[in-house]
Design an enzyme around this catalytic site. Structure first.
Site, PDB file in Angstrom:
ATOM      1  N   SER A 197       0.850  -1.194   0.000  1.00  0.00           N
ATOM      2  CA  SER A 197       0.000   0.000   0.000  1.00  0.00           C
ATOM      3  C   SER A 197       0.885   1.243   0.000  1.00  0.00           C
ATOM      4  CB  SER A 197      -0.890   0.013   1.245  1.00  0.00           C
ATOM      5  OG  SER A 197      -1.344   1.336   1.467  1.00  0.00           O
ATOM      6  N   HIS A 214      -1.431  -1.186  -4.238  1.00  0.00           N
ATOM      7  CA  HIS A 214      -2.684  -0.854  -3.550  1.00  0.00           C
ATOM      8  C   HIS A 214      -2.695   0.637  -3.196  1.00  0.00           C
ATOM      9  CE1 HIS A 214      -6.066  -1.952  -0.774  1.00  0.00           C
ATOM     10  NE2 HIS A 214      -5.577  -0.977  -0.016  1.00  0.00           N
ATOM     11  N   ASP A 240      -4.794   3.762  -1.377  1.00  0.00           N
ATOM     12  CA  ASP A 240      -5.835   4.054  -0.391  1.00  0.00           C
ATOM     13  C   ASP A 240      -6.391   5.461  -0.567  1.00  0.00           C
ATOM     14  OD1 ASP A 240      -5.961   1.665   1.253  1.00  0.00           O
ATOM     15  OD2 ASP A 240      -3.869   2.122   1.731  1.00  0.00           O
ATOM     16  N   MET A 259      -8.962   8.227   0.582  1.00  0.00           N
ATOM     17  CA  MET A 259      -9.744   8.576   1.779  1.00  0.00           C
ATOM     18  C   MET A 259     -10.297   9.996   1.654  1.00  0.00           C
ATOM     19  SD  MET A 259      -7.339   7.031   4.789  1.00  0.00           S
ATOM     20  CE  MET A 259      -6.481   5.471   4.597  1.00  0.00           C
ATOM     21  N   HIS A 301      -8.579   1.464  -3.522  1.00  0.00           N
ATOM     22  CA  HIS A 301      -9.420   1.115  -2.374  1.00  0.00           C
ATOM     23  C   HIS A 301     -10.124   2.404  -1.946  1.00  0.00           C
ATOM     24  CE1 HIS A 301      -9.438  -0.218   2.157  1.00  0.00           C
ATOM     25  NE2 HIS A 301     -10.652  -0.113   1.654  1.00  0.00           N
ATOM     26  N   MET A 360     -12.174   4.541   0.168  1.00  0.00           N
ATOM     27  CA  MET A 360     -12.770   4.769   1.490  1.00  0.00           C
ATOM     28  C   MET A 360     -13.417   6.150   1.443  1.00  0.00           C
ATOM     29  SD  MET A 360      -9.606   3.147   3.609  1.00  0.00           S
ATOM     30  CE  MET A 360      -8.546   3.261   2.185  1.00  0.00           C
ATOM     31  N   MET A 364     -11.388  -5.997   5.989  1.00  0.00           N
ATOM     32  CA  MET A 364     -10.526  -5.057   6.731  1.00  0.00           C
ATOM     33  C   MET A 364     -10.131  -5.700   8.060  1.00  0.00           C
ATOM     34  SD  MET A 364     -10.037  -2.481   4.772  1.00  0.00           S
ATOM     35  CE  MET A 364      -9.023  -1.595   5.971  1.00  0.00           C
ATOM     36  N   ASP A 396      -6.460  -6.349   4.790  1.00  0.00           N
ATOM     37  CA  ASP A 396      -5.837  -5.022   4.772  1.00  0.00           C
ATOM     38  C   ASP A 396      -5.820  -4.434   6.178  1.00  0.00           C
ATOM     39  OD1 ASP A 396      -4.965  -2.487   4.136  1.00  0.00           O
ATOM     40  OD2 ASP A 396      -6.669  -1.976   2.841  1.00  0.00           O
TER      41      ASP A 396
HETATM   42  C1  DX5 Z   1      -6.109   1.378   6.132  1.00  0.00           C
HETATM   43  C2  DX5 Z   1      -5.741   1.248   4.677  1.00  0.00           C
HETATM   44  C3  DX5 Z   1      -4.600   0.323   4.484  1.00  0.00           C
HETATM   45  C4  DX5 Z   1      -3.308   0.832   5.065  1.00  0.00           C
HETATM   46  C5  DX5 Z   1      -2.654  -0.333   5.721  1.00  0.00           C
HETATM   47  O1  DX5 Z   1      -7.155   2.229   6.297  1.00  0.00           O
HETATM   48  O2  DX5 Z   1      -6.816   0.738   3.919  1.00  0.00           O
HETATM   49  O3  DX5 Z   1      -4.414  -0.096   3.128  1.00  0.00           O
HETATM   50  O4  DX5 Z   1      -2.422   1.372   4.115  1.00  0.00           O
HETATM   51  O5  DX5 Z   1      -1.574   0.108   6.440  1.00  0.00           O
HETATM   52  P1  DX5 Z   1      -0.752  -0.841   7.408  1.00  0.00           P
HETATM   53  O6  DX5 Z   1      -0.271  -1.998   6.566  1.00  0.00           O
HETATM   54  O7  DX5 Z   1       0.325   0.036   7.886  1.00  0.00           O
HETATM   55  O8  DX5 Z   1      -1.683  -1.307   8.481  1.00  0.00           O
HETATM   56 ZN    ZN Z   2      -6.373  -0.219   1.815  1.00  0.00          ZN
END
Ligand code: DX5
Ligand code: ZN
Length: 222
Positions: free
Chosen positions: A7, A32, A34, A36, A65, A67, A136, A174
């Protein structure tokens, strides 16, 4: 087969291409990303521009991904930016069937994500239409959180439900995946491991990626 999906959330964005190249050379399978929005989760990251930069930096599949609230408004933008797979959260989609088919129509692979407290029953009816189920293993929003142990049983149950369906649906996990938790999630049935801090947070992300896969595979043998 076990796939490793670093990620980029934990990467140094001042040299994103270089960091992505490091994990690609080390055998990573998926990049990956993320996304947000500061509403669905209490953190803000990036949008399609960074997906585009990731896409231009690698030959690996890039997954987004999402969010974010109202993901249906942004599906085409993420697809146009180059996302090969788009993952939406069941908690943000009252009309999940519609959104899943909207993603499919763009030609992207489609994944559905579940927060730790969301039951697998919420996706039962949509499983035949998706390529990937993202369980998750932390509450989404931040990298570097601790793995939630109770998700192991959920991963195991998801594996059984998918096996009974007889469909090829990847189980991805994840959050909090590191050299200790990797074998446990694989043992429970996970096939794609997303990892941020335990790869890009390390001095040598390539080496960390190789080591994470080795540890994950040890879960497959027990
Ligand atoms: C969390 C994200 C993850 C995040 C994981 O909200 O969706 O993809 O990057 O990070 P680590 O591996 O540090 O828990
Ligand atoms: Zn993620």
């Amino acid at each position: 087969m076990i796939k490793i999906a670093p990620s980029i959330l934990a990467a140094d964005f001042a040299c994103l291409r270089e960091r992505i190249n490091q994990v690609e050379s080390a055998g990573a399978d998926i990049i990956h990303c993320d996304v947000m929005d500061g509403h669905f989760v209490p953190n803000l990251t990036f949008g399609p521009l960074v997906i585009k930069a990731a896409r231009q930096s690698t030959a690996l599949p890039v997954e987004a991904h999402l969010m974010i609230e109202a993901p249906q408004q942004y599906i085409s933008a993420f697809r146009e930016a180059g996302a090969d797979r788009i993952i939406v959260h069941v908690e943000t989609c009252p009309h999940l069937h519609r959104v899943v088919h909207q993603v499919r129509e763009t030609g992207a692979g489609v994944g559905v994500a579940l927060n730790p407290a969301t039951s697998l029953t919420t996706v039962e009816e949509i499983l035949p239409d998706i390529n990937l189920l993202l369980i998750m293993t932390v509450n989404p929003g931040f990298g570097g959180q601790s793995f939630i142990n109770t998700t192991l049983k959920k991963i195991h149950r998801a594996r059984q439900i998918i096996a009974a369906l007889g469909k090829d649906i990847w189980i991805e996990v994840d959050g909090g995946i590191d050299n200790d938790t990797a074998s446990r999630v694989v043992e429970a049935g996970a096939q794609i491991l997303v990892a941020g801090s335990s790869i890009f947070g390390k001095p040598d992300p390539g080496q960390a990626c190789v080591e994470l896969r080795r540890r994950a595979l040890s879960g497959k043998m027990v």
